[in-house]
Design a protein around this motif. Structure first.
Motif, short mmCIF file in Angstrom:
data_model
loop_
_atom_site.label_atom_id
_atom_site.label_comp_id
_atom_site.label_asym_id
_atom_site.label_seq_id
_atom_site.Cartn_x
_atom_site.Cartn_y
_atom_site.Cartn_z
N VAL A 217 0.84 -1.19 0.00
CA VAL A 217 0.00 0.00 0.00
C VAL A 217 0.88 1.24 0.00
O VAL A 217 1.82 1.35 0.80
N LEU A 218 0.56 2.17 -0.91
CA LEU A 218 1.25 3.45 -0.98
C LEU A 218 0.22 4.57 -1.08
O LEU A 218 -0.86 4.37 -1.65
N THR A 219 0.57 5.72 -0.58
CA THR A 219 -0.28 6.90 -0.72
C THR A 219 0.48 7.98 -1.45
O THR A 219 1.72 8.02 -1.43
N ALA A 220 -0.26 8.87 -2.10
CA ALA A 220 0.36 9.90 -2.93
C ALA A 220 1.10 10.94 -2.12
O ALA A 220 1.84 11.74 -2.69
N ASP A 221 0.91 10.95 -0.79
CA ASP A 221 1.61 11.94 0.03
C ASP A 221 3.04 11.52 0.35
O ASP A 221 3.76 12.24 1.06
N GLY A 222 3.44 10.35 -0.14
CA GLY A 222 4.82 9.93 0.04
C GLY A 222 5.10 9.21 1.34
O GLY A 222 6.27 8.97 1.68
N ALA A 223 4.08 8.84 2.11
CA ALA A 223 4.29 8.08 3.34
C ALA A 223 4.94 6.74 3.02
O ALA A 223 4.85 6.23 1.90
N ALA A 224 5.62 6.17 4.00
CA ALA A 224 6.34 4.92 3.79
C ALA A 224 5.37 3.83 3.33
O ALA A 224 4.28 3.68 3.88
N PRO A 225 5.74 3.07 2.31
CA PRO A 225 4.86 1.99 1.85
C PRO A 225 4.70 0.91 2.92
O PRO A 225 5.60 0.69 3.74
N VAL A 226 3.57 0.23 2.89
CA VAL A 226 3.27 -0.81 3.88
C VAL A 226 3.13 -2.14 3.16
O VAL A 226 2.23 -2.32 2.33
N LEU A 227 4.03 -3.06 3.46
CA LEU A 227 4.00 -4.40 2.90
C LEU A 227 3.40 -5.35 3.93
O LEU A 227 3.85 -5.39 5.08
N ARG A 228 2.38 -6.12 3.52
CA ARG A 228 1.69 -7.00 4.48
C ARG A 228 1.46 -8.37 3.86
O ARG A 228 1.03 -8.49 2.72
N ARG A 229 1.76 -9.42 4.64
CA ARG A 229 1.41 -10.79 4.24
C ARG A 229 -0.01 -11.06 4.73
O ARG A 229 -0.32 -10.86 5.90
N TYR A 230 -0.87 -11.53 3.82
CA TYR A 230 -2.27 -11.75 4.20
C TYR A 230 -2.64 -13.23 4.30
O TYR A 230 -3.75 -13.56 4.71
N TRP A 231 -1.69 -14.12 3.94
CA TRP A 231 -1.97 -15.56 4.00
C TRP A 231 -0.67 -16.28 4.25
O TRP A 231 0.38 -15.88 3.74
N GLN A 232 -0.73 -17.35 5.04
CA GLN A 232 0.47 -18.12 5.35
C GLN A 232 0.14 -19.60 5.24
O GLN A 232 -0.86 -20.07 5.78
N LEU A 233 0.98 -20.33 4.54
CA LEU A 233 0.83 -21.78 4.47
C LEU A 233 1.05 -22.38 5.85
O LEU A 233 2.05 -22.10 6.52
N GLU A 234 0.12 -23.20 6.31
CA GLU A 234 0.22 -23.82 7.63
C GLU A 234 -0.12 -25.30 7.54
O GLU A 234 -1.15 -25.68 6.99
N TRP A 235 0.75 -26.13 8.08
CA TRP A 235 0.48 -27.56 8.17
C TRP A 235 -0.18 -27.84 9.51
O TRP A 235 0.41 -27.59 10.57
N ARG A 236 -1.39 -28.37 9.50
CA ARG A 236 -2.15 -28.66 10.72
C ARG A 236 -2.70 -30.08 10.61
O ARG A 236 -3.90 -30.29 10.43
#
Length: 627
Positions: A217-236
């Motif tokens: 995620v980035l905004t036009a005001d130049g704020a630091a970009p935000v990188l996010r993981r939304y899913w993780q492989l899990e063995w259950r």
């Protein structure tokens, strides 16, 4: 066909977000689009608004008038360019319509726009499919980039103080006037060791790849970009179910995954190698669609590399219209096209086979299903049994002794023994640490340590799992997206072909990750019975596929998309290979010792097999000369 939808959005996407108050130029977006015209030869779309410019190249499979991109919501405030397929779009659309959202098209990707309005960034968690997209929220002046869970569809970007640009392929970013095209030598060292460059790195200092299952995620005001993981492989693993119960559940999940991928009204085909994965996928297709499928395979007129026979046998059992082609191409003639499309060094030689089978399939159909992901998800690689035997899961007193020994080794009282991560790292058939140390000029030797550190980090994330699950996790999160899926996406889109991979459907993955390791890979006797001494990878998948095939059929040795590089480089291409690699214009001398390259060429076919290493250097030399 099973279902009908009005448009597909297999394509190329691109865009620029200016962070300095300027407007992107239409000519810049069109230039990005033009470099990806092969991904969407049927149309172009551009949207400009303030600091954002979005571009789209479209492969119009159905309804050219519908689903044009960039597309927007009802108020023209949220804009989208997307690449891929959303298989659960009908259910999502019905849910969103009940919430009051109004749709302008029958396109599957329009659910992303309205889904964002309803659920924000978490819309990605609701999507079942393969996708990469960019969504512009005008009122918030906010750009959301996203990539699917397994990395089936690509997305890369280039960031400076003044702007962020993105595209489906690296080659497009090269048109940017301020693009930093210097070689990232850390990425180059990983290429030598792995034959591919894993995200987030690219061969360029000025470009990065968005990792699978991430948003940016980035905004036009130049704020630091935000990188996010939304899913993780899990063995259950669920130990409460028996083998037969797991086979039944997997059978249902496989059928559901394949059916979900058959929503279209254009002719379908399937890649068919004769191996378990593609044979299983094709059988479930046949069960759903009935007779008349088109299947495709390729082969070589060389023993040990030709899988046309097993594929033909499978096609006969399924009653498909089978198409074969022989790889008789001159690889030196094809190399410039491969380099142009892959955009960075990529040395998996099976890309040659993938290129040819995509070329053949596109002559007959627009979309195919493939069995990609089966080896990673169901434990099919031959090195898995070796590592499981070497690193067994210990319990009770044996585990205590292992922990005590590890402690004594850390404080220097016992000699160290290789860990699972170290054993995995040392099995590279390409350039290991010693070979890379000989190849690199001394100024670059420190890059070798960064590759080892990256590799160890992959195992650190999964070190609480059993050995098999650790190995599968690392493959699913590295080799699968950055090699196998990259190979298929680039080769297929270069020919205007859509490839779907139902074995990587995340609903199916949720089922498989609950299957205990002893059912994913088991020891059997010659007849497939329990208690034998033969390791059987993909055990539970083969049991499910016994609805269609005999056990003996499923246990055949698979050739795979192997290429006879060793023979080629020992014979007809050897002289040309040496000329190309040692030519000063090839540029390899900037980083590597030419004497070491010459040694590899002269040893090959005499005292060593350097076929894959020489191919990786040849691809690199061609890339350097073109870019």
């Amino acid at each position: 066909m099973l279902g009908r939808k009005r448009t597909d959005f297999m394509c190329g996407i691109a865009g620029i977000l200016q962070l300095d108050g300027r407007r992107p130029g239409r000519e810049d977006i069109e230039a990005l689009n033009q470099r990806q015209i092969h991904r969407g030869p049927d149309g172009e779309g551009v949207y400009l608004d303030g600091p954002i410019g979005l571009g789209h190249r479209r492969l119009a499979i159905i309804d050219p008038a519908g689903g044009q991109q960039p597309m927007c919501n009802e108020t023209n405030e949220v804009w989208l360019v997307a690449n891929g397929e959303i298989y659960n779009f009908r259910a999502l659309r019905a849910e969103l319509e009940r919430m009051g959202h109004r749709f302008r098209s029958q396109s599957d990707c329009e659910v992303i726009v309205h889904g964002y309005e309803a659920w924000g960034d978490r819309v990605v968690e609701r999507l079942r499919g393969m996708f990469a997209f960019a969504l512009w929220d005008g009122p918030r002046r906010r750009l959301l980039l996203a990539r699917d869970r397994l990395g089936i569809k690509p997305l890369c970007y280039s960031s400076t103080d003044n702007r962020l640009a993105f595209a489906s392929e690296l080659q497009a970013l090269r048109v940017l006037p301020d693009f930093d095209a210097r070689v990232d030598t850390e990425a180059l060292d990983r290429y030598l060791h792995l034959q591919y460059i894993p995200a987030p790195l690219s061969i360029y200092r000025g470009a990065r790849k968005l990792p699978p299952a991430h948003t940016l995620v980035l905004t036009a005001d130049g704020a630091a970009p935000v990188l996010r993981r939304y899913w993780q492989l899990e063995w259950r693993p669920d130990e409460s179910l028996s083998e037969s119960e797991w086979v039944e559940r997997l059978d249902a999940a496989l059928g559901d995954a394949v059916r979900s991928h058959l929503v279209s009204d254009v002719p379908f085909g399937a890649f068919l190698s004769g191996g378990v994965d593609s044979s299983a996928v094709t059988a479930y297709m046949r069960e759903t669609l009935g007779p008349g499928l088109d299947t495709f395979t390729i082969g070589f007129d060389q023993a040990g590399f030709d899988e046309r026979g097993p594929a033909r046998e499978t096609a006969e059992q399924l009653g498909s219209r089978h198409h074969e082609s022989v790889v008789d191409l001159n690889i030196l003639d094809l190399l410039p096209r491969l380099v142009r499309h892959y955009g960075e060094p990529f040395a998996d030689s099976s890309a040659l086979c993938t290129w040819r089978v995509c070329e053949t399939a596109r002559e007959h159909v627009t979309m195919v299903l493939s069995g990609d992901g089966g080896d990673e998800l169901f434990a099919g690689y031959p090195y898995f049994p070796k590592l499981v035997e070497r690193f067994p899961v210990l319990t009770g007193p044996r585990r205590v002794r292992r922990l005590a020994g590890d402690l004594l080794r850390r404080i220097g009282l016992l000699n160290p023994v290789p860990t699972l991560a170290e054993s995995w790292y040392g099995r590279s058939p390409f350039f290991d640490d010693a070979l890379r140390r000989r190849l690199w000029w001394p100024d670059y030797h420190d890059r070798i340590g960064t590759t080892r550190t990256w590799h160890e980090a992959q195992f650190t994330r999964v070190d609480r799992l059993d050995t098999l699950s650790q190995c599968q996790s690392v493959d699913l999160q590295t080799y699968l997206p950055f090699d196998n899926l990259t190979k298929v996406d680039i080769a297929s889109m270069a020919h205007g072909l859509e490839v779907r991979v139902p074995l990587l459907d995340h609903a199916l993955i949720d089922t498989v990750t609950r299957i205990p390791a002893r059912y994913r890979m088991a020891k059997v006797d010659a007849a497939g019975g329990a208690g034998g001494d033969i390791w059987c990878g993909k055990y539970v998948l083969k049991r499910a596929a016994q609805r269609f095939y005999s056990w003996e059929f499923l246990q055949r040795r698979k050739v795979g998309f192997s290429v006879p590089l060793s023979a080629w480089f020992s014979g007809p291409f050897k002289n040309e290979l040496q000329v190309r690699l040692l030519d000063p214009a090839a540029g390899l001398g900037d980083w590597f010792d030419p004497a070491e390259i010459k040694r590899l060429v002269s040893e090959h076919g005499q005292s060593a097999d350097h076929g894959h290493r020489l191919w990786s250097l040849l691809f690199l030399a061609q890339w350097f000369s073109q870019y």
